[in-house]
Design an enzyme around this catalytic site. Structure first.
Site, PDB file in Angstrom:
ATOM      1  CG  HIS A  35      74.935  -6.731   0.061  1.00 40.77           C
ATOM      2  ND1 HIS A  35      75.286  -6.139   1.233  1.00 40.77           N
ATOM      3  CD2 HIS A  35      73.731  -6.238  -0.266  1.00 40.77           C
ATOM      4  CE1 HIS A  35      74.333  -5.311   1.599  1.00 40.77           C
ATOM      5  NE2 HIS A  35      73.374  -5.354   0.698  1.00 40.77           N
ATOM      6  NE  ARG A  59      58.801 -14.518   3.003  1.00 40.83           N
ATOM      7  CZ  ARG A  59      58.519 -13.298   2.554  1.00 40.83           C
ATOM      8  NH1 ARG A  59      57.376 -12.722   2.885  1.00 40.83           N
ATOM      9  NH2 ARG A  59      59.312 -12.664   1.762  1.00 40.83           N
ATOM     10  NE  ARG A  73      57.031  -4.015   0.441  1.00 35.19           N
ATOM     11  CZ  ARG A  73      57.351  -5.304   0.554  1.00 35.19           C
ATOM     12  NH1 ARG A  73      56.454  -6.230   0.282  1.00 35.19           N
ATOM     13  NH2 ARG A  73      58.559  -5.654   0.915  1.00 35.19           N
ATOM     14  NE  ARG A 125      60.576  -7.735  -1.334  1.00 33.72           N
ATOM     15  CZ  ARG A 125      60.561  -8.629  -2.323  1.00 33.72           C
ATOM     16  NH1 ARG A 125      61.367  -8.496  -3.343  1.00 33.72           N
ATOM     17  NH2 ARG A 125      59.740  -9.662  -2.286  1.00 33.72           N
ATOM     18  CB  CYS A 149      54.709  -8.314  -6.353  1.00 37.58           C
ATOM     19  SG  CYS A 149      54.012  -8.026  -4.731  1.00 37.58           S
ATOM     20  CG  ASN A 184      57.077 -14.099  -1.547  1.00 37.64           C
ATOM     21  OD1 ASN A 184      56.807 -14.897  -2.430  1.00 37.64           O
ATOM     22  ND2 ASN A 184      57.893 -13.084  -1.732  1.00 37.64           N
ATOM     23  CG  ASP A 185      54.559 -12.026   3.991  1.00 41.30           C
ATOM     24  OD1 ASP A 185      55.138 -12.778   4.788  1.00 41.30           O
ATOM     25  OD2 ASP A 185      55.015 -10.923   3.641  1.00 41.30           O
TER      26      ASP A 185
HETATM   27  C1  PEP Z   1      55.148 -11.116  -0.602  1.00 44.29           C
HETATM   28  O1  PEP Z   1      54.888 -11.225   0.592  1.00 44.29           O
HETATM   29  O2  PEP Z   1      54.755 -11.928  -1.469  1.00 44.29           O
HETATM   30  C2  PEP Z   1      55.986 -10.007  -1.098  1.00 44.29           C
HETATM   31  C3  PEP Z   1      56.159  -9.812  -2.381  1.00 44.29           C
HETATM   32  O3  PEP Z   1      56.587  -9.201  -0.212  1.00 44.29           O
HETATM   33  P1  PEP Z   1      57.861  -9.600   0.667  1.00 44.29           P
HETATM   34  O4  PEP Z   1      58.473 -10.833   0.041  1.00 44.29           O
HETATM   35  O5  PEP Z   1      58.762  -8.417   0.627  1.00 44.29           O
HETATM   36  O6  PEP Z   1      57.278  -9.865   2.018  1.00 44.29           O
HETATM   37 MG    MG Z   2      55.148  -9.658   2.018  1.00 47.11          MG
END
Ligand code: PEP
Ligand code: MG
Length: 572
Positions: A192, A469, A335, A299, A506, A458-459
């Protein structure tokens, strides 16, 4: 003597100030046992310390003023909520009563216990909540032992505060006093404090404790949180460099302020959509201020964390509606809650134990396994669409039938809401996050079930590389710049282009200008990123020639390994 250090950027910015060192706030509390007849008085002292902490949080809240008041207030409310947690009080009083520990020592044990639980969590957001617990319990301990331990906010105008950690409430006071930057040895860019430092525009870096220990009180410190650099006792060349960087940053910001409502366009005139990722009201405000084309990823799971019950429809409606109203007509992509097995189990939503949570009941799998909870969220999202354009994005999609099941549920919720007399937008597009390799590779067979897609790199990268990650011990293994990743991205983008399904990205990749150029070369023209990256990316888009970037696509796809790919991308 001049010394160059590096750190992890938490909040961007440039600053020059003098070092103001705060000794670690962690109070060294010794184990102390009470005599049996002292127990009741000690519990009473604990109650008083909690009451006085509550009062000081309220006082801080009352003193808030200015544009960030709602956001700062929220952080203080979270701390107040943690303070009122009956379990916290019950376990600390239990230790005083049963083990005869002093209140301060019982609090220390409870803090260590909670910190260990948070630290072991896989989810970086939840892991970062450890700081909230530590800050709060530190406040109660300080209230128990007023005097020299009382952790008053320190820092004067022109100071660079160096500390182990900084609480969100302190940050606001520091910024108000004119502290120019903050260097901490602990923390996470997801804390935060980090979120708030970004909102306050206060440069902040996380620096290794050994490096911070070498800085002396009063030393001149130059902080370049754009590039994660710190120079202690900078020389004339450094100072000149800082002035130049400040000048070009100011110029970029001025230029962005002029451009902000002008869409990003490449040199050859193609409009590029730059949306923002958001997880709080302040992100939405920042996104709007910076002229984002919309929110590309909201999110919602942040609403579900740190609480013992799931938010009801009204509470969710207010949060989503705030985002929609905050963007003033620009679309907001909400989302569906992307909770993992380890997330939010205090609300009883996720499974308490899974052998492999990242591969378990998360995202849409969890949402479909908890239809009542999911319906509540979908109803709130649909109702928010009555206030402005909304898109709904489904995380962790693996199979076509998951999208069909969500669509069916959405249609049922729509019918119900219309029967109840609510006003809803006619068109609420339903899209999928493409972040599971099976969905990425099998996209062409299931894209008909999606109104749009958003690539979650990211995932996706984590699953393609089989590399966690958030695992620092993997060194630099985690990167999108592998031939396999580029080929999969190209395949996704091509499927979407072929079928004219709008595609965006994203993941964090969209915050890096070089990566954006690579994605432009692959044919993507819609990006969603952290709001703090919008100005830089907007400016860089204006320097790109899309047609010539597109001609680099084949070279990128043919790159034999990561080293070649990195070299190619650097030159784009
Ligand atoms: C991702 O996975 O790239 C993503 C944007 O979602 P999060 O980082 O919330 O998993
Ligand atoms: Mg993700």
């Amino acid at each position: 003597m001049r010394q160059a250090l590096s750190g992890i950027t938490v909040a961007k910015g440039l600053a020059l100030g003098r070092a103001r060192i705060r000794e670690p706030q962690r109070l060294d509390i010794e184990e102390r046992h009470l005599a049996p007849d002292e127990v009741d008085a000690e519990i009473e002292r604990l109650h008083q310390a909690i009451a006085s902490t509550r009062q000081s949080l309220q006082q801080l809240r009352d003193q808030l003023h200015g544009a960030l008041t709602p956001e700062l207030g929220e952080f203080l409310d979270i701390h107040a909520l943690l303070l009122d947690d009956p379990e916290l009080l019950a376990s600390v009083t239990g230790m005083i009563r049963d083990e005869h520990y002093s209140a301060a020592y019982a609090l220390k044990l409870q803090r260590d216990r909670l910190a260990a639980i948070f630290q072991a969590m896989d989810d970086p957001y939840l892991r970062a909540r450890r700081e909230d617990i530590e800050h709060l319990i530190g406040r109660v301990q300080a209230a128990l032992q007023p005097g020299p331990h009382d952790s008053a906010v320190i820092g004067l105008a022109g100071d660079v505060l160096i500390s182990d950690t900084v609480a969100p409430a302190e940050l606001a006071q520091l910024a108000e006093r004119g502290v120019v930057a903050v260097l901490v040895s602990q923390g996470s860019p997801l804390s935060h404090s980090a979120i708030l430092a970004r909102s306050l525009g206060l440069p902040m870096l996380i620096v290794a404790p050994e490096a911070l220990a070498g800085i002396h009180e009063g030393a001149a410190v130059m902080v370049d949180a754009q590039h994660g650099q710190i120079i202690v006792e900078p020389g004339p060349d450094d100072l000149l460099e800082l002035r130049e960087r400040e000048f070009s940053l100011a110029r970029e910001q001025r230029a962005h302020a002029r451009r902000r409502n002008i869409p990003a366009r490449t040199r050859d005139g193609v409009e590029i959509l730059l949306r923002a990722n958001a997880e709080s009201r302040e992100d939405v405000a920042r996104a709007h201020e910076l002229g984002a084309s919309g929110i590309g990823l909201y999110r919602t799971e942040f609403l579900f964390l740190q609480r013992h019950d799931a938010p009801d429809e009204e509470e969710q409606l207010i949060a989503y509606r705030d985002a929609v109203l905050g963007m003033n007509g620009r679309p907001v992509t909400l989302r569906v809650l992307d909770l993992g097995a380890d997330k939010a189990d205090s609300a009883g939503i996720t499974l308490a134990r899974e052998p492999n949570p990242a591969l378990g009941l998360r995202g849409v799998r969890l949402a479909l396994a908890r239809p009542e909870l999911f319906r509540t969220q979908l109803r709130a999202m649909l109702r928010a669409s009555g206030y402005g354009p909304v898109r709904i994005l489904v995380p962790m999609v693996t199979r076509r039938r998951e999208m069909l099941a969500v669509r069916e549920l959405l249609a049922e919720c729509r019918r119900e809401l219309l029967d109840e007399g609510h006003h809803l937008a006619q068109d609420v597009p339903l899209g999928a996050m493409i972040e599971v390799p099976a969905a990425a590779l099998g996209l062409s067979a299931m894209i008909d079930a999606m109104d749009f897609i958003s690539i979650g790199t990211n995932d996706l990268v984590q699953y393609l590389l089989a590399a966690d990650r958030d695992n620092d011990s993997l060194g630099d293994l985690f990167s999108p710049l592998y031939p396999a990743v580029i080929q999969v991205l190209d395949r996704i983008i091509s499927s979407a282009r072929r079928t004219a399904v709008p595609a965006s990205i994203c993941g964090e990749i969209a915050s890096d200008p070089h990566h954006i150029r690579m994605l432009l070369a692959l044919g993507l023209t819609d990006f969603s990123m952290h709001p703090t990256s919008l100005a830089e990316i907007h400016a860089d888009i204006g320097r790109c020639d899309l047609a010539s970037l597109r001609r680099r696509r084949n070279a990128l796809l043919r790159a034999p390994d990561r080293a070649h790919l990195e070299a190619l991308v650097r030159k784009l």
